[in-house]
Scaffold this motif. Structure first.
Motif, PDB file in Angstrom:
ATOM      1  N   GLN A  91       0.706  -1.235  -0.165  1.00 41.44           N
ATOM      2  CA  GLN A  91      -0.042  -0.036  -0.001  1.00 41.44           C
ATOM      3  C   GLN A  91       0.857   1.222   0.019  1.00 41.44           C
ATOM      4  O   GLN A  91       0.659   2.245  -0.690  1.00 41.44           O
ATOM      5  N   VAL A  92       2.126   1.067   0.763  1.00 39.97           N
ATOM      6  CA  VAL A  92       3.031   2.405   0.765  1.00 39.97           C
ATOM      7  C   VAL A  92       4.119   1.783   0.126  1.00 39.97           C
ATOM      8  O   VAL A  92       4.841   0.607   0.816  1.00 39.97           O
ATOM      9  N   SER A 168       2.180   6.760  -7.571  1.00 37.57           N
ATOM     10  CA  SER A 168       1.059   5.951  -6.956  1.00 37.57           C
ATOM     11  C   SER A 168      -0.237   6.375  -7.564  1.00 37.57           C
ATOM     12  O   SER A 168      -1.265   5.884  -7.404  1.00 37.57           O
TER      13      SER A 168
END
Length: 170
Positions: A91-92, A168
């Protein structure tokens, strides 16, 4: 007093904290390291890249780096640590940060009237394009090759956070 190994590791993490502070980034740390993340680094507030972009980092240190053909050859990740950084699906975004430290803790810093010097230098590497190593692989440590041009500076650390946010959102 800390033993030599923990002292070296703490200095490496503190080195990153100093760079993050100089870059205008905030850092945070989980109270328990279960995910292979030593620090979360973020740029607070609204940015052209989004709100509070961030990265997660694993910090390692080396006192005698092996540098060949423009790469730092690093063997300090075991399979579990490597797999917590490699591949996609995070996610990160995650980075491996390696700090080359002096062999003696007495040489970690130097103070003069010009200011405080932290020794030596840090490097960064994303392992998002590296394959995860299966549990059946019996290698104790996984070698990663870090380009020596990937030098950690205030500017490059800031850019890692912002560039990651831009990527992202695509």
């Amino acid at each position: 007093m800390l033993d030599a190994r923990n002292h070296q590791g703490k200095f490496g993490t503190d080195y990153i904290r100093v760079l993050a502070s100089a870059a205008g980034l905030m850092w945070s740390q989980d109270d328990v390291d279960l995910d292979g993340v030593d620090l979360c680094l973020k740029l607070p507030g609204r940015t052209p890249a989004g709100f509070s972009p961030r990265i997660e980092v694993q910090v390692k240190t080396v006192s005698k780096p092996e540098i060949r053909h423009g790469f730092l050859n690093f063997d300090g990740l075991d399979r579990t640590q490597y797999n917590k950084l490699a591949g996609t699906g995070f996610q990160v975004p995650r980075y491996l940060l390696i700090v080359h430290v002096p062999g003696s803790d007495r040489e970690y810093t130097d103070l003069s009237t010009a200011g405080l010097l932290l020794r030596h230098i840090g490097y960064y590497l994303s392992l998002h394009d590296h394959p995860v190593v299966p549990d059946t692989d019996r290698r104790r440590h996984i070698r990663v090759k870090v380009p020596v041009s990937n030098i950690l500076t205030v500017e490059s650390l800031h850019a890692l956070v912002l560039d990651t946010a831009v990527l992202s959102t695509r």
